[in-house]
Design a protein around this motif. Structure first.
Motif, PDB file in Angstrom:
ATOM      1  N   VAL A  11      13.310  37.431 -62.648  1.00  0.00           N
ATOM      2  CA  VAL A  11      14.466  38.339 -62.544  1.00  0.00           C
ATOM      3  C   VAL A  11      14.797  38.735 -61.115  1.00  0.00           C
ATOM      4  O   VAL A  11      15.857  39.292 -60.875  1.00  0.00           O
ATOM      5  CB  VAL A  11      14.267  39.638 -63.377  1.00  0.00           C
ATOM      6  N   SER A  12      13.920  38.435 -60.171  1.00  0.00           N
ATOM      7  CA  SER A  12      14.174  38.892 -58.805  1.00  0.00           C
ATOM      8  C   SER A  12      13.952  37.806 -57.755  1.00  0.00           C
ATOM      9  O   SER A  12      14.842  37.513 -56.957  1.00  0.00           O
ATOM     10  CB  SER A  12      13.288  40.114 -58.521  1.00  0.00           C
ATOM     11  N   HIS A  13      12.768  37.162 -57.763  1.00  0.00           N
ATOM     12  CA  HIS A  13      12.445  36.260 -56.659  1.00  0.00           C
ATOM     13  C   HIS A  13      13.241  34.953 -56.724  1.00  0.00           C
ATOM     14  O   HIS A  13      13.756  34.480 -55.706  1.00  0.00           O
ATOM     15  CB  HIS A  13      10.938  35.997 -56.635  1.00  0.00           C
ATOM     16  N   VAL A  14      13.337  34.366 -57.928  1.00  0.00           N
ATOM     17  CA  VAL A  14      14.122  33.130 -58.054  1.00  0.00           C
ATOM     18  C   VAL A  14      15.622  33.380 -57.855  1.00  0.00           C
ATOM     19  O   VAL A  14      16.277  32.615 -57.136  1.00  0.00           O
ATOM     20  CB  VAL A  14      13.805  32.413 -59.386  1.00  0.00           C
ATOM     21  N   PRO A  15      16.215  34.448 -58.448  1.00  0.00           N
ATOM     22  CA  PRO A  15      17.614  34.739 -58.123  1.00  0.00           C
ATOM     23  C   PRO A  15      17.848  34.888 -56.621  1.00  0.00           C
ATOM     24  O   PRO A  15      18.888  34.469 -56.103  1.00  0.00           O
ATOM     25  CB  PRO A  15      17.878  36.058 -58.866  1.00  0.00           C
ATOM     26  N   GLN A  16      16.868  35.470 -55.903  1.00  0.00           N
ATOM     27  CA  GLN A  16      17.004  35.592 -54.457  1.00  0.00           C
ATOM     28  C   GLN A  16      17.077  34.210 -53.797  1.00  0.00           C
ATOM     29  O   GLN A  16      17.937  33.949 -52.956  1.00  0.00           O
ATOM     30  CB  GLN A  16      15.810  36.376 -53.893  1.00  0.00           C
ATOM     31  N   VAL A  17      16.192  33.316 -54.204  1.00  0.00           N
ATOM     32  CA  VAL A  17      16.199  31.959 -53.642  1.00  0.00           C
ATOM     33  C   VAL A  17      17.519  31.244 -53.983  1.00  0.00           C
ATOM     34  O   VAL A  17      18.124  30.597 -53.121  1.00  0.00           O
ATOM     35  CB  VAL A  17      14.994  31.138 -54.169  1.00  0.00           C
ATOM     36  N   MET A  18      17.978  31.391 -55.217  1.00  0.00           N
ATOM     37  CA  MET A  18      19.209  30.709 -55.628  1.00  0.00           C
ATOM     38  C   MET A  18      20.418  31.230 -54.850  1.00  0.00           C
ATOM     39  O   MET A  18      21.307  30.472 -54.454  1.00  0.00           O
ATOM     40  CB  MET A  18      19.430  30.896 -57.137  1.00  0.00           C
ATOM     41  N   SER A  19      20.447  32.539 -54.635  1.00  0.00           N
ATOM     42  CA  SER A  19      21.528  33.125 -53.850  1.00  0.00           C
ATOM     43  C   SER A  19      21.486  32.593 -52.421  1.00  0.00           C
ATOM     44  O   SER A  19      22.522  32.236 -51.839  1.00  0.00           O
ATOM     45  CB  SER A  19      21.381  34.656 -53.867  1.00  0.00           C
ATOM     46  N   THR A  20      20.278  32.512 -51.870  1.00  0.00           N
ATOM     47  CA  THR A  20      20.103  31.971 -50.516  1.00  0.00           C
ATOM     48  C   THR A  20      20.574  30.523 -50.427  1.00  0.00           C
ATOM     49  O   THR A  20      21.295  30.139 -49.491  1.00  0.00           O
ATOM     50  CB  THR A  20      18.606  32.052 -50.119  1.00  0.00           C
ATOM     51  N   LEU A  21      20.194  29.698 -51.409  1.00  0.00           N
ATOM     52  CA  LEU A  21      20.565  28.279 -51.373  1.00  0.00           C
ATOM     53  C   LEU A  21      22.081  28.107 -51.469  1.00  0.00           C
ATOM     54  O   LEU A  21      22.656  27.217 -50.841  1.00  0.00           O
ATOM     55  CB  LEU A  21      19.874  27.522 -52.519  1.00  0.00           C
ATOM     56  N   THR A  22      22.729  28.970 -52.273  1.00  0.00           N
ATOM     57  CA  THR A  22      24.191  28.913 -52.409  1.00  0.00           C
ATOM     58  C   THR A  22      24.860  29.305 -51.092  1.00  0.00           C
ATOM     59  O   THR A  22      25.775  28.635 -50.607  1.00  0.00           O
ATOM     60  CB  THR A  22      24.653  29.870 -53.527  1.00  0.00           C
ATOM     61  N   ALA A  23      24.377  30.394 -50.503  1.00  0.00           N
ATOM     62  CA  ALA A  23      24.978  30.899 -49.268  1.00  0.00           C
ATOM     63  C   ALA A  23      24.722  29.963 -48.094  1.00  0.00           C
ATOM     64  O   ALA A  23      25.560  29.834 -47.192  1.00  0.00           O
ATOM     65  CB  ALA A  23      24.437  32.300 -48.967  1.00  0.00           C
ATOM     66  N   LEU A  41      11.200  40.277 -44.952  1.00  0.00           N
ATOM     67  CA  LEU A  41      10.739  40.890 -46.198  1.00  0.00           C
ATOM     68  C   LEU A  41      10.556  39.834 -47.278  1.00  0.00           C
ATOM     69  O   LEU A  41       9.553  39.813 -48.002  1.00  0.00           O
ATOM     70  CB  LEU A  41      11.781  41.927 -46.661  1.00  0.00           C
ATOM     71  N   TRP A  42      11.514  38.912 -47.373  1.00  0.00           N
ATOM     72  CA  TRP A  42      11.477  37.927 -48.460  1.00  0.00           C
ATOM     73  C   TRP A  42      10.480  36.805 -48.206  1.00  0.00           C
ATOM     74  O   TRP A  42       9.921  36.242 -49.138  1.00  0.00           O
ATOM     75  CB  TRP A  42      12.886  37.412 -48.775  1.00  0.00           C
ATOM     76  N   ILE A  43      10.240  36.480 -46.947  1.00  0.00           N
ATOM     77  CA  ILE A  43       9.152  35.529 -46.648  1.00  0.00           C
ATOM     78  C   ILE A  43       7.857  36.072 -47.220  1.00  0.00           C
ATOM     79  O   ILE A  43       7.082  35.371 -47.875  1.00  0.00           O
ATOM     80  CB  ILE A  43       9.011  35.334 -45.110  1.00  0.00           C
ATOM     81  N   ASP A  44       7.638  37.380 -47.017  1.00  0.00           N
ATOM     82  CA  ASP A  44       6.431  38.052 -47.476  1.00  0.00           C
ATOM     83  C   ASP A  44       6.339  38.050 -49.007  1.00  0.00           C
ATOM     84  O   ASP A  44       5.321  37.642 -49.586  1.00  0.00           O
ATOM     85  CB  ASP A  44       6.488  39.496 -46.942  1.00  0.00           C
ATOM     86  N   ILE A  45       7.413  38.485 -49.663  1.00  0.00           N
ATOM     87  CA  ILE A  45       7.397  38.589 -51.132  1.00  0.00           C
ATOM     88  C   ILE A  45       7.222  37.207 -51.766  1.00  0.00           C
ATOM     89  O   ILE A  45       6.389  37.018 -52.665  1.00  0.00           O
ATOM     90  CB  ILE A  45       8.705  39.242 -51.644  1.00  0.00           C
ATOM     91  N   LEU A  46       8.010  36.229 -51.297  1.00  0.00           N
ATOM     92  CA  LEU A  46       7.956  34.893 -51.907  1.00  0.00           C
ATOM     93  C   LEU A  46       6.589  34.253 -51.673  1.00  0.00           C
ATOM     94  O   LEU A  46       6.042  33.579 -52.555  1.00  0.00           O
ATOM     95  CB  LEU A  46       9.067  34.002 -51.346  1.00  0.00           C
ATOM     96  N   ALA A  96       7.370  24.665 -49.299  1.00  0.00           N
ATOM     97  CA  ALA A  96       6.958  25.634 -48.277  1.00  0.00           C
ATOM     98  C   ALA A  96       6.317  26.888 -48.862  1.00  0.00           C
ATOM     99  O   ALA A  96       5.556  27.577 -48.172  1.00  0.00           O
ATOM    100  CB  ALA A  96       8.156  26.038 -47.425  1.00  0.00           C
ATOM    101  N   LEU A  97       6.589  27.189 -50.136  1.00  0.00           N
ATOM    102  CA  LEU A  97       6.095  28.437 -50.747  1.00  0.00           C
ATOM    103  C   LEU A  97       4.588  28.580 -50.589  1.00  0.00           C
ATOM    104  O   LEU A  97       3.819  27.741 -51.070  1.00  0.00           O
ATOM    105  CB  LEU A  97       6.439  28.460 -52.234  1.00  0.00           C
ATOM    106  N   GLY A  98       4.162  29.631 -49.927  1.00  0.00           N
ATOM    107  CA  GLY A  98       2.749  29.887 -49.755  1.00  0.00           C
ATOM    108  C   GLY A  98       2.076  28.956 -48.761  1.00  0.00           C
ATOM    109  O   GLY A  98       0.857  29.004 -48.584  1.00  0.00           O
ATOM    110  N   GLU A  99       2.856  28.059 -48.151  1.00  0.00           N
ATOM    111  CA  GLU A  99       2.284  27.056 -47.239  1.00  0.00           C
ATOM    112  C   GLU A  99       2.858  27.185 -45.830  1.00  0.00           C
ATOM    113  O   GLU A  99       2.135  27.123 -44.850  1.00  0.00           O
ATOM    114  CB  GLU A  99       2.597  25.633 -47.753  1.00  0.00           C
ATOM    115  N   ASP A 100       4.195  27.329 -45.770  1.00  0.00           N
ATOM    116  CA  ASP A 100       4.852  27.247 -44.460  1.00  0.00           C
ATOM    117  C   ASP A 100       5.957  28.300 -44.369  1.00  0.00           C
ATOM    118  O   ASP A 100       7.099  28.060 -44.762  1.00  0.00           O
ATOM    119  CB  ASP A 100       5.434  25.837 -44.275  1.00  0.00           C
TER     120      ASP A 100
END
Lengths: 358, 358
Positions: free
Chosen positions: A184-196, A227-232, B256-260
């Motif tokens: 509900v949070s981490h994957v939507p963040q990645v998908m939003s990033t990939l779109t943008a 922040l998101w590097i850390d969370i992901l 890259a997740l958890g790696e880079d």
């Protein structure tokens, strides 16, 4: 599992870490006259939080009822273990956004039964004690993640604390929590990033064709990268598992485009069904509301005037969105109202001089 | 390329197809007293559009100045070719959402110089002549796509028509248009769908952790699947090209997740930069506004009262979002105001009894 009405929360509650979250917890508990003690590695933060009314400075001779480790993920394990060791009767919780790793570490502690993890789903673009607010958690989910040895009384203490600050406690195991937030949070963040990210390829005036759909899907991609590097990174395995399923669907779409409308339709339908599972007004809005569009001039007080006129029509607003103006001195408000009420709102607003339509 | 102020638009304008788009064009042009003729394969649609005031019924002896083929993609080529053949002086345009295929077909026609494609970026969840509105296009982009042989006068006619209905004409070639909408509309739709599709895997109470970010990223995934099968299929090559770049980034993230963290940071930063390229308030909002949160009870008139109080504080609202209530009788309004003004709005609203915070 536990009654979701706040019981009495005996103090004192010791909040370790007087940043945005810790100070907000203190302010919200103080509003219910719970005794709050504040500590922070940085004395200036305690001073600021005390000056905001978030509690009183911790002194060594006080035994806390509940300790909240409101510290960053990297410090959480150390603070929780030291709290369990130092106070032999205190319940202990934390506020970090990924739970299973911390739970595994705490499980190794002989006093793990007094610990239940926590994760308030609330934040702000600001940080620090001066950004704290007694209302930060109002109506927000607060995940509470008991371990296998957690005492019912420890779980109750954390749930009661969440209820006292106005949050909605959601109880689930640490591993389940991490899978849930991946979804509900981490994957939507990645998908939003990939779109943008693809917008960097846009040529000439192409982005002038952007509409509200693009802005919605890419809004969270504007968040802080560190922040998101850390969370992901902390939830890497669960995020990867979901992203691999996304990639499988993406491969199907790429192959099906212009070739197999059946496969394309399956994926699109699966997405449509997914939106219907989201609790709350927005997820289910398309089927259950009328949308009324109203033009709003971009000057002070116009939106206020619109809302006053809408309110006087006796119609309740289910949802409201403002669209940007695309170089015109006029914006577009989208007002969602109960099904069947749209036409009468259009009529009422038109009678008051607004350009309104469905 | 053309002056973006409406010139005189000589009539009559013949609108073929009296659905949502055609009827809305007629209504908007009639508001500027342009002579509008209406035709449709279904006489009941013409009757309905005429009764709405969108124009008068087409009669054989009238020579149109401009013909708008407001018909579905499958019928557009036939209607455009017949219009170019039948009237030797009329300019012709269409309203379909993918342009290069139609342009190639029309290029084969000896009279292609009188054609310029068009694509209004506006719609509604409703369809048919009764859903038409003179305001449908207000402030919306209207892509105008001249072919290599299009006469300047034909381009001007279509641009003038778009301006008359209140739209913002964006002129670009058909192939460029299709790449642009793949980027700003079709690929975001697929990404939203892929994100929402994963929610079908959610277990137990996991979706109770959903927040506004999930609702934003998945909102458009609730759209009609049949419509999107059609759009994605027609623009398959351009959508696939962008999705393949998305897949390459997705692969990098998965690896890259958890790696880079360096690679992860590159992708996240690329997304953040992408959001800054979107025109309009929303895209650039995070850096340029203060956000004020206000609790709003879910009963008629509360939002109206909030807007009135906000208006009376003299602060202009840049943007406003309502968040759902998660099972509580209270919602959360996010009000965006100019940078530096947030604190004084909080103060003004608090003084009027609202629970407001930043």
């Amino acid at each position: 599992m536990t009654a979701l009405a706040p019981g009495a929360l005996p103090g004192p509650v010791l909040v370790i870490g007087c940043g945005l979250i810790g100070t907000s917890i203190g302010l919200a508990l103080r509003a219910h006259e719970v005794d709050v003690l504040l500590a922070d590695a940085e004395p200036a933060n305690v001073e600021a939080a005390v000056s905001r009314g978030a509690g009183r400075t911790f002194s060594d001779d006080t035994e806390p009822y509940l300790v909240v480790a409101a510290v960053p993920p990297a410090a959480a394990e150390d603070v929780v273990v030291r709290a369990l060791t130092r106070w032999s009767a205190a319940y202990v919780t934390d506020v970090t956004s990924v739970k299973a790793g911390l739970q595994r570490a705490i499980d190794a502690h002989p006093e793990a039964e007094r610990f239940a993890g926590g994760h308030p789903m609330a934040g702000s673009e600001r940080s620090g004690p001066m950004a704290g607010s007694a209302q930060l958690f109002e109506g927000r989910p607060w995940a509470v993640t008991p371990g296998s040895r957690t005492l019912p009384a420890a779980l109750d203490a954390v749930v009661d604390m969440a209820l006292h600050v106005g949050a909605v406690p959601i109880i689930l195991e640490a591993a389940a929590h991490d899978r849930a937030v991946a979804l509900v949070s981490h994957v939507p963040q990645v998908m939003s990033t990939l779109t943008a990210a693809r917008l960097n390829d846009a040529q000439g005036n192409h982005l002038a064709l952007a509409g509200p759909g693009l802005r919605d899907t890419t809004r969270i991609a504007g968040s802080d990268s560190a922040l998101w590097i850390d969370i992901l990174g902390t939830n890497a395995a669960d995020v990867r598992a979901v992203l691999e399923l996304v990639r499988a669907d993406l491969d199907r779409v790429i192959d099906a485009l212009g070739e197999d409308d059946g496969v394309l339709g399956d994926v699109l339908e699966s997405g449509r069904r997914g939106t219907e599972l989201i609790p709350g007004k927005h997820g289910s809005a398309p089927a259950r509301v009328d949308i009324v569009h109203v033009q709003v001039a971009d000057r002070p007080g116009e939106l206020s005037r619109l809302m006053t006129d809408t309110g006087q029509s006796g119609v309740n607003i289910e949802d409201l969105r403002l669209d940007h103006d695309l170089g015109r001195p006029v914006g577009l408000a989208e007002i969602a109202v109960a099904l069947g009420v749209g036409d009468s709102l259009v009529e009422a607003l038109t009678a008051r001089g607004w350009t309104a339509y469905r």
